[in-house]
Design a protein around this motif. Sequence first.
Motif, short mmCIF file in Angstrom:
data_model
loop_
_atom_site.label_atom_id
_atom_site.label_comp_id
_atom_site.label_asym_id
_atom_site.label_seq_id
_atom_site.Cartn_x
_atom_site.Cartn_y
_atom_site.Cartn_z
N ASN A 153 0.81 -1.23 0.00
CA ASN A 153 0.00 0.00 0.00
C ASN A 153 0.84 1.28 0.00
N TYR A 154 2.14 1.18 0.31
CA TYR A 154 3.01 2.37 0.26
C TYR A 154 3.61 2.54 -1.13
N CYS A 155 3.38 1.56 -2.02
CA CYS A 155 4.00 1.56 -3.35
C CYS A 155 3.00 1.88 -4.46
N ILE A 193 19.09 -5.43 -10.30
CA ILE A 193 17.86 -5.71 -11.05
C ILE A 193 16.68 -5.49 -10.12
N THR A 194 15.73 -4.69 -10.60
CA THR A 194 14.59 -4.35 -9.76
C THR A 194 13.33 -4.27 -10.62
N GLY A 195 12.25 -3.74 -10.07
CA GLY A 195 11.00 -3.64 -10.81
C GLY A 195 10.11 -2.60 -10.11
N GLY A 196 8.87 -2.83 -10.16
CA GLY A 196 8.05 -4.00 -10.19
C GLY A 196 8.72 -5.21 -9.54
N GLU A 197 8.11 -6.33 -9.73
CA GLU A 197 8.72 -7.54 -9.19
C GLU A 197 9.50 -8.22 -10.33
N PRO A 198 10.84 -8.25 -10.24
CA PRO A 198 11.63 -8.79 -11.36
C PRO A 198 11.23 -10.20 -11.75
N VAL A 210 19.89 -8.25 -6.83
CA VAL A 210 18.47 -8.30 -7.18
C VAL A 210 17.66 -7.79 -6.00
N THR A 211 16.66 -6.97 -6.28
CA THR A 211 15.70 -6.57 -5.25
C THR A 211 14.36 -7.22 -5.58
N THR A 212 13.80 -7.94 -4.63
CA THR A 212 12.63 -8.76 -4.92
C THR A 212 11.71 -8.84 -3.71
N ASN A 213 10.47 -9.21 -3.96
CA ASN A 213 9.56 -9.44 -2.82
C ASN A 213 9.63 -10.90 -2.36
N VAL A 270 15.39 -8.16 -0.04
CA VAL A 270 14.00 -8.60 -0.01
C VAL A 270 13.17 -7.59 0.79
N SER A 271 12.01 -7.22 0.23
CA SER A 271 11.11 -6.33 0.98
C SER A 271 10.25 -7.18 1.90
N MET A 272 10.29 -6.84 3.17
CA MET A 272 9.37 -7.49 4.11
C MET A 272 9.09 -6.48 5.21
N ILE A 328 17.09 -7.32 4.29
CA ILE A 328 15.63 -7.17 4.32
C ILE A 328 15.32 -5.67 4.40
N ASN A 329 14.49 -5.21 3.46
CA ASN A 329 14.07 -3.81 3.49
C ASN A 329 12.70 -3.71 4.14
N PHE A 330 12.63 -2.89 5.16
CA PHE A 330 11.41 -2.72 5.95
C PHE A 330 11.10 -1.22 5.97
N ILE A 331 9.98 -0.82 5.35
CA ILE A 331 9.62 0.61 5.34
C ILE A 331 8.85 0.90 6.63
N ALA A 332 9.29 1.88 7.40
CA ALA A 332 8.56 2.24 8.63
C ALA A 332 7.33 3.06 8.26
N GLU A 341 9.62 6.13 4.73
CA GLU A 341 8.63 6.09 3.64
C GLU A 341 8.77 7.32 2.75
N MET A 342 8.67 7.10 1.45
CA MET A 342 8.68 8.21 0.49
C MET A 342 7.30 8.28 -0.18
N PRO A 343 6.92 9.46 -0.65
CA PRO A 343 5.55 9.59 -1.19
C PRO A 343 5.42 9.13 -2.64
N SER A 357 4.77 6.06 -9.02
CA SER A 357 4.75 4.90 -8.13
C SER A 357 6.14 4.27 -8.15
N MET A 358 6.55 3.76 -7.01
CA MET A 358 7.87 3.14 -6.92
C MET A 358 7.96 1.92 -7.83
N THR A 359 6.82 1.32 -8.18
CA THR A 359 6.86 0.15 -9.05
C THR A 359 7.32 0.52 -10.46
N1 SAM Z 1 9.25 -5.72 -5.92
C1 SAM Z 1 10.57 -5.61 -5.41
C2 SAM Z 1 10.57 -5.35 -3.93
O1 SAM Z 1 9.54 -4.96 -3.39
O2 SAM Z 1 11.61 -5.50 -3.30
C3 SAM Z 1 11.41 -4.58 -6.12
C4 SAM Z 1 10.77 -3.28 -6.49
S1 SAM Z 1 10.37 -2.24 -5.14
C5 SAM Z 1 9.61 -0.87 -5.97
C6 SAM Z 1 11.97 -1.64 -4.68
C7 SAM Z 1 12.07 -1.08 -3.29
O3 SAM Z 1 11.30 0.11 -3.22
C8 SAM Z 1 11.55 -1.99 -2.19
O4 SAM Z 1 12.54 -2.14 -1.18
C9 SAM Z 1 10.37 -1.25 -1.64
O5 SAM Z 1 10.19 -1.49 -0.28
C10 SAM Z 1 10.75 0.19 -1.93
N2 SAM Z 1 9.61 1.10 -1.94
C11 SAM Z 1 8.47 1.00 -2.64
N3 SAM Z 1 7.65 2.03 -2.38
C12 SAM Z 1 8.28 2.82 -1.48
C13 SAM Z 1 7.95 4.03 -0.82
N4 SAM Z 1 6.78 4.66 -1.03
N5 SAM Z 1 8.84 4.55 0.05
C14 SAM Z 1 10.03 3.94 0.28
N6 SAM Z 1 10.41 2.79 -0.33
C15 SAM Z 1 9.55 2.23 -1.19
#
Ligand code: SAM
Length: 327
Positions: free
Chosen positions: A26-28, A65-70, A94-97, A118-120, A156-160, A188-190, A321-323
Amino acid sequence: MLVDNHNRAINYLRLAVTDRCNLRCNYCMPEEGINFAKNDKLFTIDELVRLSEIVVAHGIDKIRITGGEPFVRKDLMVLLRSLSKLEGLNDISVTTNATLIGPHINELKELGIKNINVSMDAINRETFERITRRNEYDVVYNNIIRLITEGFNVRINFIALEGQNTEDIIPMLELTKHYDVSVRFLEEMPFNGGSKKFQTIKWDFKTILEHIRNTHSEYYKLESPKTSTSLNYKIPGFKGTFGVIPSFSRTFCGSCNRLRISATGDVITCLYAKASMNLRDIMRGDDVTENIKEQILKAVGSRAKTGFEAQEKYKDVFSNSMTSIGG
Ligand code: SAM
Ligand code: SF4
């Protein structure tokens, strides 16, 4: 070697391979997704390889390598196989979910691709599923543990997220007690495709650190590379480490070494700037090597000095969108 107009060497490319994703964090992006690019607007694998060869010839030695989900791209491993043979490319990350990575873990290891982010954003199942709007908790958790135990360098990437997951910050740190993993807490970024607007954040990196200090007062700072976006720490006796990334406070712009290319070919020289040009048609035209090189040099030669300067110029950048950007 690519050097920008502020004398910063650029050696790191974040290359998005798709803007599609099987989660809906929901932040993406909004629940219904965004206006995803049509397939013919995405680079093909051959084009991604060619583009990588050109930038590596000019000093890029790390590609993430990133995305979206690569891994929603069925041909992703074809790209990774080619990149792993590319001379001069020292680091493929690689950055992935982590929902779809399972069947590819063995081959990633064989190719020597070790750095997986990994985003979690929650260790609590309900919180995770509320944020991602999908029920993939077990797959993600199990794949993370498998990656760690197979010897990958996992971060592990964790957005507060205010009001959503901050009670999971301390429990998430427990992972670093038992596993050699780095958990990084990001501001968190907007960039959420317009679903939420904000000018300030409560949970900035200082607040996150204070919060951790209340439970783990003994943590200490680690040395980090000059170009690192994370400030890194360790809790004595814990196997792993943790970090904070001031992505909204933007304290690291002075040493920024990165360039972003979106899945549709946009060249993005700062997260807070709009794309400065698009490479897709150039890639599909004549004199590809020369023309791509020329455009990249032009983009790198006109970068904003900081994310604040970029934001000033591109006030509507937050509708992205970050995607689409790739993080
Ligand atoms: N789908 C993959 C993933 O989630 O890791 C890769 C793409 S995702 C857009 C890349 C990174 O952007 C992830 O670590 C995600 O948490 C971060 N991200 C997405 N939206 C964000 C936001 N609004 N603020 C900060 N980081 C964000
Ligand atoms: Fe998908 Fe990654 Fe965006 Fe979540 S952060 S919706 S996993 S692209």
